[in-house]
Write an enzyme that holds these catalytic residues in place. Structure first.
Site, short mmCIF file in Angstrom:
data_model
loop_
_atom_site.label_atom_id
_atom_site.label_comp_id
_atom_site.label_asym_id
_atom_site.label_seq_id
_atom_site.Cartn_x
_atom_site.Cartn_y
_atom_site.Cartn_z
N TYR A 110 -68.69 -57.96 -37.09
CA TYR A 110 -68.96 -59.35 -37.48
C TYR A 110 -69.39 -60.18 -36.27
O TYR A 110 -70.50 -60.64 -36.18
CB TYR A 110 -67.73 -59.96 -38.17
CG TYR A 110 -68.01 -61.32 -38.77
CD1 TYR A 110 -68.71 -61.43 -39.97
CD2 TYR A 110 -67.57 -62.48 -38.16
CE1 TYR A 110 -68.97 -62.67 -40.53
CE2 TYR A 110 -67.83 -63.73 -38.71
CZ TYR A 110 -68.52 -63.83 -39.90
OH TYR A 110 -68.78 -65.05 -40.44
N SER A 119 -73.34 -61.74 -43.94
CA SER A 119 -73.25 -63.12 -43.51
C SER A 119 -73.61 -63.21 -42.03
O SER A 119 -74.71 -62.81 -41.64
CB SER A 119 -71.85 -63.67 -43.81
OG SER A 119 -71.81 -65.06 -43.65
N ASP A 178 -75.41 -68.26 -54.08
CA ASP A 178 -74.79 -68.35 -52.76
C ASP A 178 -74.90 -69.78 -52.24
O ASP A 178 -75.99 -70.29 -51.99
CB ASP A 178 -75.50 -67.39 -51.80
CG ASP A 178 -74.70 -67.16 -50.51
OD1 ASP A 178 -73.93 -68.05 -50.12
OD2 ASP A 178 -74.87 -66.09 -49.89
N HIS A 228 -71.73 -65.88 -52.31
CA HIS A 228 -71.63 -65.26 -50.99
C HIS A 228 -70.67 -64.09 -50.96
O HIS A 228 -70.67 -63.29 -50.04
CB HIS A 228 -71.19 -66.32 -49.97
CG HIS A 228 -71.49 -65.97 -48.56
ND1 HIS A 228 -72.77 -65.75 -48.10
CD2 HIS A 228 -70.68 -65.79 -47.48
CE1 HIS A 228 -72.73 -65.46 -46.81
NE2 HIS A 228 -71.48 -65.47 -46.41
#
Length: 714
Positions: A487, A567, A650, A685
C-alpha cells in the site's frame, strides 16, 4: 526525491510536446496482439508551468457521456470473453465461495456493558450487527440485518456509534458502495428504528450526550447549498435531539473561514463527561479541542497548531492524550482538563519500540495496542503507567477495534492474520484468559501454511520488511508463481490480514508477499513522512526492491511475478508498471489513482493533496509529473499483462483513472500481453461490497493472474 524538469520539446509518449488537436482511431493490430475495442483519440492540450501536456483520452473522464458508456460496455464484454476462457474458472469459483462463506466477526464496541459487533456467515452479502447484553455475557441477538434492506445485498452499514448506556445505536447506511450515508437511530431492546433519518452523513462521527437523548454529529451540505461538486467537503458539526426534525438541528461548529476540505470529527470520553473535536488539514497533523459534555459553550483548545497528531480520552478527572508531537511513535500523557496547558502534561507511558496505535481503560487497566515491526501487540498497564503483562495473541497478526470500559471486566478486539479470518476476541482481565466470543469451524488449517518476515534493502539503503506466506515445506525453486502486494501511503500500516482470495493462490502452490513500504504507519511519523509528497518515489523504490529480492533469492522470476494493489496501492502498482515493466509478468491495478496531474479535480481527492501534492503548485507539479503513471506511458514499451478495475459508484477514486489508463496502454504497448479493464456497476471503492460481488471479482482477478503466470487451482 529529485525534482525533474521536462522541457516543452521533450515528449513522453503523446503527452508532452507541441501537437495539434486531432482525432484518430486505434493503432493497427499486430500479429498476436488482442483486437481491443476502439478507443478514439481526442487530444486536449494543457499548459502548466510552461509545459504543454497532451491528453488523448480526456473524453473518458465524463461519467455521464453516452460515448463513455458505450466504451465501458465494449471493454467489459472484451474482458468477460477473455477471462471466461480460463479452464480452471469453475473450480476456482467453487473454492472461493467456500472461503468467503467462512464465519467472520469484527468491529467490536463495548458501551454500557453492552457489546456490539458485526458477524457474517455463509452466503450472507452483508455483515449483521449483533448485540450482547446488557451484561457482557448476556444473550446474543440480531440488532440490524442490512441484508433485508435490499434484494441484491448492496445496501451496507457504513459506521455505527452506540449510546453511552447501550440502549441506542446511531448508524449510517448507503447503497451500491457509494458511502453516501443516511444516519438512523435504532433501539437495542426492540431492534426498531426511531423516526430519525439524516442524509449527507458520509464518514460521519457521532458524540452522544450522557443522557442518550441527543448527540453531536458531522454532516455535509445538501446539493444546492454549496457550489456544485463541493457537497463532499464543508463538513460541519450539528446537535440533534432524538425524534426532532434534522432541518432544525443547531449548528455547533461551522468551520467558517477555514478551508472547505478541513475534516472535523467528534467523540465522547470514556467517562462521558467530555466531548472532543478534532480538525485536520493534513494526514499527519490535527488540532484538538474539548468541552464538557452537555455544554453549549465554546470548545477549549487542547493541542492546536502543533506539528503532529494528538487524540484524547478522559476518566478519573484527567485527560489522557495519545500524541506523536516530539515522539514519532506516540506516547501517552495525562493533563488537567480544567487547566489544559500542554506544558504541564505528564508522560504516563513513554514511546515504545513500536507505534502506539490506541488505548482504552478496561476494568481499571490501561489496554494499549502497539504495532511493532508491522505486527500487533496488546499490552496491559496499571493506570499509573506500570507495565503489567502482554496479552498473548493467536499468531503474528493485526489487532483492530480495541474496546473496553472502566467498569468492565474484559477487553475486546478483533484479530486477523494471513490464514486467520477476522474474529472478535475477549480477554478476561480477572482470569487472564483470551478466547474468541464465538467458536466456529475455521475452514482453514493455519498449520498447513507458514508465514515469515524478511527484510529487503531499498535503493537508498533503507531496510523494508516483507511478509512471505506459502504452503508449509514448499520448495523455493526460483520458479514459484508469486503475488506481491503493498500500500505505502496515508500513514496506513500494512499488517498481516486475511484476504480470502489469497487462499486458493496459496493452496495452488503460489507465494504471497506483502511489503510494508514507506508512506505507511508501520514505524511511526518518520516512516510516513519518508513516503509522501516529494518523497513518494521512495515508495516505488521500496516496492521494486521487494520484487528484485524475490527474484534474487531464488523464489520466483519476473515472468512468474505479479503485482497487485488497490486505491493508493493502485497508484503504487501503476508506477511499478510504468517504471519497471520488466520486473513483472502481470499487474492487477484496482480502483487506482493514475493521472496525478488532474486527480485533485475529482470526487473527494482534494483531501489527499497534503499526501500527494497538487499540480497547481509548480514545485509539486515537477515531482508529480515525474512519476504519474498516466503521463509516463511510453509508446513501444512492452508492458506486462494488466487488469485494471474500477466501480461506477466509487465516491473516493473516480473510475476515469482506470478508463484513461486502459485506453492509453492498449494503444501504446509494444507487446502482445493483454490490457484489460473490469468496470463494475452498483459498487464503490470497496466498502460495503456484497459477498456475491466480492466473489465475482475475486474469481476474475485470480483467473487473470493464474492465466498469466501459468498456475491452476489446487
Amino acid at each position: 526525491m529529485r525534482s525533474i524538469s521536462f522541457p516543452v520539446a521533450r515528449a513522453l509518449g503523446v503527452f508532452l510536446g507541441l501537437t495539434s488537436l486531432s482525432a484518430a482511431g486505434p493503432s493497427t493490430a499486430r500479429a498476436g496482439r488482442p483486437a481491443y475495442p476502439e478507443s478514439p483519440v481526442h487530444e486536449v492540450a494543457d499548459t502548466l508551468h510552461g509545459h504543454v501536456l497532451i491528453d488523448p483520452y480526456r473524453w473518458l473522464e465524463n461519467d455521464t457521456s453516452a460515448a463513455v458508456r458505450q466504451w465501458t460496455d465494449s471493454q467489459n464484454r472484451f474482458t468477460r470473453q477473455y477471462l471466461d476462457n480460463f479452464p480452471g474458472r469453475a473450480a476456482l469459483a467453487q473454492r472461493l465461495r467456500k472461503v468467503y462463506e467462512l464465519t467472520v466477526t469484527s468491529r467490536p464496541n463495548l458501551e454500557g456493558r453492552t457489546l456490539f459487533y458485526s458477524r457474517r456467515a455463509g452466503d450472507q452479502n452483508q455483515p449483521i450487527v449483533h448485540v450482547r447484553g446488557p451484561g457482557e455475557r448476556g444473550p446474543d441477538r440480531v440488532l440490524l440485518d442490512p441484508n433485508t434492506l435490499s434484494s441484491d445485498g448492496t445496501v451496507a452499514v457504513d459506521w455505527m456509534y452506540p449510546s453511552p448506556d447501550g440502549a441506542l445505536l446511531a448508524y449510517g447506511t448507503s447503497a451500491s458502495g457509494s458511502e453516501k450515508s443516511t444516519l438512523h437511530v435504532r433501539r437495542t431492546d426492540t431492534a426498531k428504528d426511531l423516526p430519525d433519518a439524516i442524509p449527507n452523513t458520509s464518514f460521519a462521527s457521532v458524540a452522544w450526550a450522557p443522557d442518550g437523548k441527543s448527540f453531536l454529529y458531522t454532516r455535509h451540505p445538501a446539493r444546492g447549498e454549496v457550489p456544485g461538486g463541493e457537497e463532499v467537503f464543508h463538513a460541519q458539526v450539528f446537535e440533534h435531539r432524538l425524534c426532532a426534525d434534522p432541518a432544525r438541528d443547531s449548528l455547533v461548529y461551522s468551520g467558517e473561514g477555514r478551508p472547505i476540505q478541513e475534516t472535523r470529527r467528534v467523540s465522547t470520553s470514556a467517562d462521558r463527561r467530555w466531548v472532543f473535536l478534532e480538525t485536520s488539514l493534513d494526514w499527519a497533523k490535527n488540532d484538538l479541542y474539548a468541552r464538557p459534555a452537555g455544554s453549549r459553550g465554546p470548545f477549549t483548545p487542547i493541542a492546536v497548531g502543533l506539528d503532529g497528531e494528538t487524540h484524547a480520552d478522559a476518566w478519573g478527572g484527567k485527560l489522557y492524550l495519545l500524541s506523536n508531537v516530539g515522539a514519532p511513535r506516540f506516547h501517552i500523557l495525562t493533563l488537567d482538563p480544567v487547566k489544559p496547558d500542554l506544558q504541564s502534561a505528564k508522560e504516563l507511558i513513554p514511546e515504545q519500540q513500536g507505534v502506539i496505535e490506541s488505548f482504552r481503560n478496561a476494568g481499571g487497566s490501561l489496554a494499549v495496542a502497539v504495532t511493532e515491526k508491522a505486527v500487533s501487540r496488546v499490552l496491559l498497564f496499571e493506570l499509573d503507567g506500570t507495565l503489567k503483562k502482554e496479552i498473548p495473541l493467536p499468531a503474528l497478526g493485526s489487532v483492530d477495534n480495541l474496546t473496553g470500559e472502566p467498569e468492565a471486566k474484559a477487553v475486546y478486539f478483533s484479530f486477523a492474520s494471513f490464514v486467520y479470518p477476522p474474529a472478535v476476541y475477549r480477554y478476561d482481565l480477572e482470569r487472564g484468559r483470551l478466547e474468541p466470543i464465538e467458536t466456529v469451524s475455521p475452514g482453514i488449517d493455519p498449520a498447513d501454511f507458514e508465514t515469515r518476515q524478511e527484510w529487503v534493502t531499498s535503493k537508498d539503503g533503507t531496510r523494508v520488511p516483507v511478509f512471505l506466506v506459502h504452503k508449509k515445506g514448499l520448495a523455493m525453486d526460483g520458479n514459484r508463481p508469486t503475488l506481491l502486494t503493498a500500500y505505502g501511503g496515508f500513514n496506513v500500516s500494512e499488517q498481516p490480514s486475511f484476504n480470502p482470495s489469497a487462499i486458493p493462490w496459496l493452496e495452488a502452490g503460489g507465494v504471497y508477499a506483502d511489503a510494508c513500504l514507506r508512506g505507511g504507519g508501520e514505524f511511526g511519523r518518520d516512516w510516513h513522512e519518508a513516503g509522501r509528497l516529494e518523497r513518494k518515489q521512495n515508495v516505488f523504490d521500496d516496492f521494486a526492491a521487494a520484487a528484485e529480492w524475490l527474484v534474487s533469492q531464488g523464489i520466483t522470476r519476473p515472468e512468474r511475478l505479479a503485482a497487485r494493489g488497490g486505491s493508493n496501492g493502485g497508484l503504487l502498482v501503476g508506477a511499478a508498471l510504468t517504471q519497471r515493466p520488466e520486473l513483472f509478468g502481470a499487474i492487477v491495478c484496482q480502483v487506482p489513482l493514475l493521472d496525478m496531474i488532474r486527480y485533485h479535480r475529482f470526487s473527494i481527492a482534494r483531501y489527499w493533496v497534503p499526501e500527494y501534492g497538487s499540480s497547481e503548485d509548480p514545485r509539486q507539479f515537477d515531482f508529480l509529473l515525474a512519476y504519474s503513471p498516466y503521463q509516463n506511458v511510453h509508446a513501444g514499451t512492452r508492458y506486462p499483462a494488466t487488469l485494471l478495475t474500477a466501480a461506477e459508484s466509487d465516491s473516493r477514486v473516480a473510475p476515469l483513472h482506470a478508463r484513461k489508463m486502459t485506453a492509453l496502454l492498449q494503444a501504446k504497448t509494444g507487446g502482445d500481453a493483454p490490457i484489460l479493464i473490469r468496470i463494475e456497476s452498483k459498487a464503490g471503492h470497496g466498502a460495503g461490497k456484497p459477498t456475491a460481488k466480492r466473489v465475482e471479482e475475486a474469481v476474475d482477478v485470480l483467473s487473470f493472474l493464474m492465466m498469466q503466470l501459468g498456475i491452476s487451482p489446487g
